[in-house]
Design a protein around this motif. Structure first.
Motif, mmCIF file in Angstrom:
data_model
loop_
_atom_site.group_PDB
_atom_site.id
_atom_site.type_symbol
_atom_site.label_atom_id
_atom_site.label_comp_id
_atom_site.label_asym_id
_atom_site.label_seq_id
_atom_site.Cartn_x
_atom_site.Cartn_y
_atom_site.Cartn_z
ATOM 1 N N MET A 1 -7.584 30.781 -3.902
ATOM 2 C CA MET A 1 -8.238 32.101 -3.770
ATOM 3 C C MET A 1 -9.235 32.076 -2.620
ATOM 4 N N THR A 2 -10.058 30.999 -2.617
ATOM 5 C CA THR A 2 -11.054 30.864 -1.540
ATOM 6 C C THR A 2 -10.362 30.712 -0.193
ATOM 7 N N ALA A 3 -9.299 29.883 -0.213
ATOM 8 C CA ALA A 3 -8.545 29.649 1.027
ATOM 9 C C ALA A 3 -7.992 30.969 1.559
ATOM 10 N N LEU A 4 -7.476 31.761 0.593
ATOM 11 C CA LEU A 4 -6.895 33.059 0.969
ATOM 12 C C LEU A 4 -7.966 33.945 1.592
ATOM 13 N N LYS A 5 -9.155 33.888 0.959
ATOM 14 C CA LYS A 5 -10.292 34.697 1.443
ATOM 15 C C LYS A 5 -10.653 34.297 2.864
ATOM 16 N N SER A 6 -10.721 32.959 3.066
ATOM 17 C CA SER A 6 -11.144 32.483 4.394
ATOM 18 C C SER A 6 -10.098 32.840 5.434
ATOM 19 N N VAL A 7 -8.817 32.750 5.028
ATOM 20 C CA VAL A 7 -7.745 33.120 5.959
ATOM 21 C C VAL A 7 -7.882 34.589 6.324
ATOM 22 N N PHE A 8 -8.167 35.407 5.279
ATOM 23 C CA PHE A 8 -8.325 36.847 5.513
ATOM 24 C C PHE A 8 -9.509 37.125 6.430
ATOM 25 N N ALA A 9 -10.626 36.396 6.145
ATOM 26 C CA ALA A 9 -11.835 36.581 6.960
ATOM 27 C C ALA A 9 -11.565 36.189 8.402
ATOM 28 N N GLY A 10 -10.840 35.056 8.576
ATOM 29 C CA GLY A 10 -10.490 34.581 9.914
ATOM 30 C C GLY A 10 -9.679 35.606 10.670
#
Lengths: 597, 146
Positions: A1-10
């Motif tokens: 979930m966090t990884a997905l968030k960071s990917v989205f933020a990136g």
């Protein structure tokens, strides 16, 4: 979930950064197109969905209506047949059955003939009736074609009626089956009971299945949709395609769908994308099935989609063109301004040309004003620098006054002639130090220590020249000594104090005091050169102070105004020199400087 | 009696002029010092000054003004100007005023002595010639037949 968030933020960051890098024109076009396109696409998508639902609902309700009509027609037809079947309790009928069961063939002849005639008459009422017959539990059947012996076990209709436990007057229906001529018919029958409600036989009507074709055949659902009938065994009893009649429904629509068809009305998406509605025709337990092709709906929707897409695409195209035009309109003056700015960075004498009266026009005007101000400041700066050099040069020239030098040298000769070697050494040393500071390698800023030493050397030499006429005192705060000042500010003032102050005194006892200290705010350095000399006429003092306030080098008071001018040029007009009267006689000169480290 | 007047505003230089040469040994008597033109004029009135040495830049009355005033009053004396200035207009002014000599500061005291002695000699020679002439005239008067 966090990884997905960071990917989205990136991704978002990259998108924003990419957007930031674009030119204003691109940003404007992108924003304009996005702002106008997004709501349009959302609207189109929603209306597409709504339209699709409405269309589907319309098709469904139409299909339901059609099915209802078929149901009603079948019911009406059946009620007609039921009315005919009421004739089963006719006297002749009953007599025929009784006699037949009793085996009285001769006695029955009369009834047989009469019955045969009646049945033929009934059959002739309706074209689709194939046969009207009465069957006894003895296996004798009298129909339109005569009297026959029937295998009752093969007659499904008879079995149904005979197996009913109680006396029941409702009809029974036997789905399509071949009659004795081989033609496809379905049979409708009612039981005949005796005086004691005992089952005696039945009256039945064979109806050509063509009737179903007549009821259902001309019904079209859309372009290719149709109605079909299925009997209780899930066998197709009517289908527009005669070849399919008699086949199992499962073969056509898929086995899995059969079990779910228990409700009166259900919608199924059959194979081949068919929209299916089902209603059970209760008297026969048949199913009326309406099939409409979903492709037709899709085709309809495709038309709508094509239209919507055409509108959207052409609107986006028009909007993009408009955005490009507006962006051009907006950014062109900006580009011109940019061009002007680039030119101005190379040549300050250019000006931005103003075409519009909007913000960009204002910006250009402000830019021009700024350029003018820069030019003015540059000129001012150049002039000030020039003035500074000039005044500094004059100050230097003042230092190397021939009178001072020659008199000092003359004095040295005098001292040598009288063997006052110690005085010669001191004087030559003081003279050397005096000129070293004056020149100070061309530096304008020197430490206050150097400046004080300079004036001390000067005073030493002057004191030797002028004898005991006056004395001097130097009181400069220790913390001040490492701060900086422009050079040669004290000596000209001290020179004035000597020549216009203490040296004019009739008697000895002159005193020149030099004070250096911080002002109360600690942001200003203050020097005071205080003499107790002959003093100055108040009007003249006022005149000198006025000249100092008005700035500029005044030729009449060259020494002091040169110091004042150089201080103001170096540090600003809030600093400088001011004269006041020393209490008890004499002049006090106050010099204000900023603290320079 | 051969009066010498030294006019110089700066005390130390004035002392140098007065004390570094043993003027009396060379027959200068009296040797007077003045700090400015006014003081000098007052002394000239009192004493028989034969040679005057004067600075140019002085308070109250400067050297040029002093010389003009002396000429105006008709005093006869040799005038030596001492100055740090070597500017043309001063030299011009000096020539116009018939100044005897011009000494540029700084100078050794003996230079001034040399110049002063030269003028003293000249004056004494003139004096001698004048007295010789007077003697001859007297003799001529005496020998002249009545």
């Amino acid at each position: 979930m966090t990884a997905l968030k960071s990917v989205f933020a990136g991704l978002q960051n990259r998108l924003v950064n990419t957007f930031k890098l674009r030119s204003l024109r691109t940003k404007f076009i992108l924003s304009f197109v996005a702002l106008s396109t997004i709501p349009m696409v959302i609207l189109a998508t929603f209306s597409y969905g709504v339209y699709h639902d409405i269309l589907q609902q319309n098709i469904q309700s139409y299909t339901s209506e059609v099915i209802d009509r078929v149901d009603r027609n079948l019911e009406i037809y059946l009620s007609d047949l039921e009315r005919i079947l009421e004739l089963r309790n006719d006297y002749y009928n009953l007599q025929f059955i009784k006699l037949s069961l009793a085996g009285d063939v001769e006695g029955n002849r009369k009834f047989t003939f009469r019955l045969w005639e009646n049945l033929n008459n009934i059959r002739n009422y309706k074209t689709e009736l194939r046969d009207v017959s009465i069957t006894t539990i003895g296996g004798v059947t009298i129909g339109c074609y005569g009297v026959t012996h029937t295998d009752l076990s093969q007659n499904k209709l008879f079995q149904t009626l005979a197996n009913r436990t109680s006396k029941e007057n409702s009809i029974a229906i036997w789905g399509p089956h071949p009659d004795w001529l081989g033609g496809p018919v379905f049979s409708v029958g009612k039981a005949i009971h005796g005086d004691y409600d005992n089952f005696l036989g039945m009256m039945s009507i064979d109806v050509d299945v063509e009737l179903l074709d007549r009821i259902c055949g001309n019904i079209r659902l859309g372009k290719t949709g149709y109605i079909m009938l299925v009997d209780e065994d899930n066998r197709i009893i009517y289908h527009p395609n005669p070849e399919l009649i008699g086949k199992m429904i499962g073969a056509l629509l898929g086995e899995s769908s059969l079990t779910d068809w228990q409700q009166d009305f259900t919608t199924k998406m059959g194979p081949g994308n068919q929209l299916i509605r089902v209603k059970t025709f209760a008297p026969a337990n048949w199913k009326i099935i309406g099939l409409s092709n979903r492709f037709e709906l899709a085709t309809e929707m495709q038309k709508i989609t094509r239209l919507a897409l055409t509108i959207i695409v052409s609107t986006i195209l028009v909007l993009t063109l408009m955005a490009v035009y507006f962006a051009h309109l907006l950014t062109n003056p900006l580009k011109e301004l940019q061009q002007s700015m680039r030119q101005a960075s190379e040549d300050l004498n250019t000006n931005a040309v103003i075409h519009t009266m909007d913000e960009i026009g204002e910006l250009s005007e402000t830019f021009n004003q700024m350029l003018a101000r820069i030019r003015q400041l540059m000129n001012q700066s150049v002039q000030e620098q020039e003035k500074m050099r000039r005044t500094e040069m004059r100050a230097l020239q003042e230092q190397i006054k021939p009178h001072f030098i020659y008199n000092t040298l003359d004095l040295i000769i005098g001292l040598l002639e009288t063997n006052k070697n110690e005085d010669v050494i001191n004087t030559v040393e003081a003279l050397g130090a005096f000129f070293r500071t004056s020149l100070s390698h061309g530096q304008e800023l020197i430490t206050i220590r150097e400046e004080v030493e300079h004036v001390r050397n000067y005073l030493y030499i002057q004191k030797i020249r002028h004898g005991d006429k006056y004395n001097y005192l130097i009181e400069v705060e220790e913390q001040l000594l490492n701060k900086k000042t422009i050079k040669l500010i004290l000596q000209p003032i001290v020179e004035n104090a000597i020549y216009h102050g203490v040296r004019e005194l009739e008697t000895a006892g002159g005193l020149i005091t030099i004070k250096g200290f911080f002002m109360e705010d600690a942001n200003t350095v203050c020097f005071q050169v205080i003499d107790n000399g002959v003093g100055m006429d108040p009007a003249k003092m006022e005149d000198i102070n006025r000249c100092l306030r008005e700035s500029g080098t005044e030729q009449r008071y060259f020494g002091i105004s040169n110091v004042n001018e150089r201080i103001r040029l170096a540090f600003g007009p809030e600093y400088g020199v001011e004269l006041s009267a020393t209490p008890g006689g004499g002049v006090t000169v106050t010099i204000k400087l900023p603290v320079v480290k | 009696m051969f009066g010498l007047l030294l006019v110089e505003d700066e005390e130390a230089i004035r002392k140098k002029l007065m004390n570094n040469v043993a003027w009396a040994d060379y027959g200068f008597e009296p040797v007077l010092g003045a700090a400015n033109g006014l003081e000098a004029l007052a002394l000239i009135e009192k004493y028989p000054v034969k040679i005057m040495v004067t600075d140019v830049q002085m308070p109250k009355m400067n050297g040029i003004e002093l010389i003009k005033e002396i000429k105006r009053r008709g005093y006869q004396m040799k005038i030596i100007v001492i100055s740090g200035f070597a500017e043309f207009e001063y030299a011009q002014e000096s020539i116009k005023l018939n100044v005897s000599d011009y000494l540029l500061k700084p100078f050794a005291s003996k230079r001034l002595l040399e110049v002063a002695l030269r003028f003293k000699e000249e004056l004494e020679k003139e004096e001698a010639e004048r007295s010789e002439m007077n003697d001859l005239r007297d003799q001529l008067k005496k020998t002249k037949p009545l």
